[in-house]
Design an enzyme around this catalytic site. Structure first.
Site, PDB file in Angstrom:
ATOM      1  CE  LYS A  11       0.800   1.537   4.393  1.00  0.00           C
ATOM      2  NZ  LYS A  11       1.506   2.763   4.701  1.00  0.00           N
ATOM      3  CG  ASP A 138      -0.817   0.080   7.948  1.00  0.00           C
ATOM      4  OD1 ASP A 138      -1.681   0.939   8.203  1.00  0.00           O
ATOM      5  OD2 ASP A 138       0.400   0.334   7.894  1.00  0.00           O
TER       6      ASP A 138
HETATM    7  O1  C5P Z   1      -0.545  -1.100  14.303  1.00  0.00           O
HETATM    8  P1  C5P Z   1       0.878  -1.466  14.178  1.00  0.00           P
HETATM    9  O2  C5P Z   1       1.288  -2.570  15.125  1.00  0.00           O
HETATM   10  O3  C5P Z   1       1.316  -1.751  12.772  1.00  0.00           O
HETATM   11  O4  C5P Z   1       1.693  -0.191  14.629  1.00  0.00           O
HETATM   12  C1  C5P Z   1       3.078  -0.221  14.872  1.00  0.00           C
HETATM   13  C2  C5P Z   1       3.460   0.966  15.717  1.00  0.00           C
HETATM   14  O5  C5P Z   1       3.282   2.192  14.980  1.00  0.00           O
HETATM   15  C3  C5P Z   1       2.626   1.154  16.972  1.00  0.00           C
HETATM   16  O6  C5P Z   1       3.174   0.434  18.042  1.00  0.00           O
HETATM   17  C4  C5P Z   1       2.714   2.648  17.197  1.00  0.00           C
HETATM   18  O7  C5P Z   1       3.938   3.007  17.795  1.00  0.00           O
HETATM   19  C5  C5P Z   1       2.748   3.207  15.792  1.00  0.00           C
HETATM   20  N1  C5P Z   1       1.403   3.599  15.284  1.00  0.00           N
HETATM   21  C6  C5P Z   1       0.773   4.693  15.852  1.00  0.00           C
HETATM   22  N2  C5P Z   1      -0.466   5.075  15.382  1.00  0.00           N
HETATM   23  C7  C5P Z   1      -1.058   4.394  14.384  1.00  0.00           C
HETATM   24  C8  C5P Z   1      -0.431   3.268  13.801  1.00  0.00           C
HETATM   25  C9  C5P Z   1       0.814   2.906  14.268  1.00  0.00           C
HETATM   26  O8  C5P Z   1       1.302   5.325  16.761  1.00  0.00           O
HETATM   27  N3  C5P Z   1      -2.262   4.791  13.938  1.00  0.00           N
END
Ligand code: C5P
Length: 303
Positions: A11, A138
């Site tokens: 993406k 994502d």
């Molecule tokens: O959701 P995911 O595990 O992929 O996110 C990885 C990291 O990215 C989270 O631990 C956070 O630090 C950051 N993140 C965030 N806000 C989001 C998505 C990701 O702070 N909307």
């Protein structure tokens, strides 16, 4: 099933508005996801435990089953559906690792689809999307694909009204950026500043509705770009070369460091990729189109 093969796209974010940090550490976002024709492939075969092997140029950067999101997806599905089985996952990795193109999330989505078929659990789409959201912000979009607005952490999806096919040139950086580090850096850069609620720019949605690449190029936006540039200043040069060559628009994708440029057509994409390569401002350059569908079954061999 004896073998299940799934293909899943990368993406990019056409728009990414980011709020301040929430109490749980995440950030509310208003984003427009766009799936592009750069794919990882996952092959799932029965096994007595969850095991993963990765192939591709960056395979050595991908964690093994202990820290791999695709393996975690398989384990989560098994637990949820009460399946007492394992899986051997072979990942053919083409999406850049830590590139801001949701490669790890894509593999998790592909593993959910593959194992759901391999084990015959056949969960409703809605439940697969819920599992996807617990794995990462994502991951649901990697199941859905196309062009979609993401709210909340990015996991609350609505397909966007979008017309046309777009041509993108992606400049892959040398090295990756950690998503949490980029979010932390934007918090640092914006400290003390009053932030509006994140929203998707109206001009971006209008450009997509009209299928107008010139307008879309001007409407691309990413609140995380200053943070990615702060952590990797050389990305400014990449942006300068692409925009200087007349790309319709250019931004850092998601948390970076991949940089995407929108161009008019396939011929312009080839021209720009030559210019970027010659300028030596990136590790590699690829040309992709979007939107494309999300994680899809390619083959399921009975046995
Ligand atoms: O959701 P995911 O595990 O992929 O996110 C990885 C990291 O990215 C989270 O631990 C956070 O630090 C950051 N993140 C965030 N806000 C989001 C998505 C990701 O702070 N909307």
């Amino acid at each position: 099933m004896r073998e299940v093969r799934v293909r899943v796209p990368a993406k990019i974010n056409l728009g990414l508005a980011v709020a301040g940090p929430r109490p749980d550490g995440y950030h509310d976002v208003a984003t427009v996801y766009h799936a592009v024709a750069l794919y990882d492939e996952i092959v799932a075969v029965p096994h007595d435990r969850v095991e993963i092997e990765t192939h591709g140029e960056q395979a050595d950067l991908v964690p093994d089953e202990r820290g791999n999101l695709a393996a975690e997806a398989a384990r989560l599905l098994a637990r949820t559906a009460g399946v007492d089985a394992g899986v051997h996952l072979t990942v053919v990795k083409r999406i850049p690792v830590a590139g801001g193109m949701a490669g790890g999330s894509a593999d998790a989505a592909a593993a959910l689809v593959a194992c759901d078929r391999l084990w015959g659990t056949d969960l409703p789409r809605e439940q697969l999307l819920q599992l996807a959201a617990t794995l990462g912000s994502d991951v649901p979009f990697a199941l859905l694909g196309g062009t979609a607005v993401g709210l909340g952490r990015g996991e609350q999806l609505t397909p966007a009204m979008a017309r046309g096919t777009y041509h993108w040139v992606v400049a892959l950086a040398d090295g990756g950026l950690s998503t949490p580090a980029v979010f932390a850096e934007i918090d640092r850069l914006r400290q003390g500043r009053e932030l509006p609620d994140p929203s998707v720019p109206a001009e971006l949605m209008a450009a997509l509705r009209r299928g107008d690449p010139v307008e879309l190029g001007q409407a691309l936006s990413n609140d995380l770009q200053p943070a990615a540039l702060s952590l990797m200043p050389e990305l400014a040069k990449t942006l300068e070369v692409g925009l200087g060559d007349g790309a319709l628009g250019g931004i850092v994708s998601g948390s970076g460091p991949s940089v995407v440029f929108l161009v008019e057509n396939a011929e312009r994409a080839l021209d720009l990729s030559v210019v970027l390569s010659a300028a030596k401002v990136c590790r590699d350059v690829i040309r992709v189109t979007g939107p494309v569908p999300g994680a899809r079954l390619i083959e399921a061999v009975r046995g």
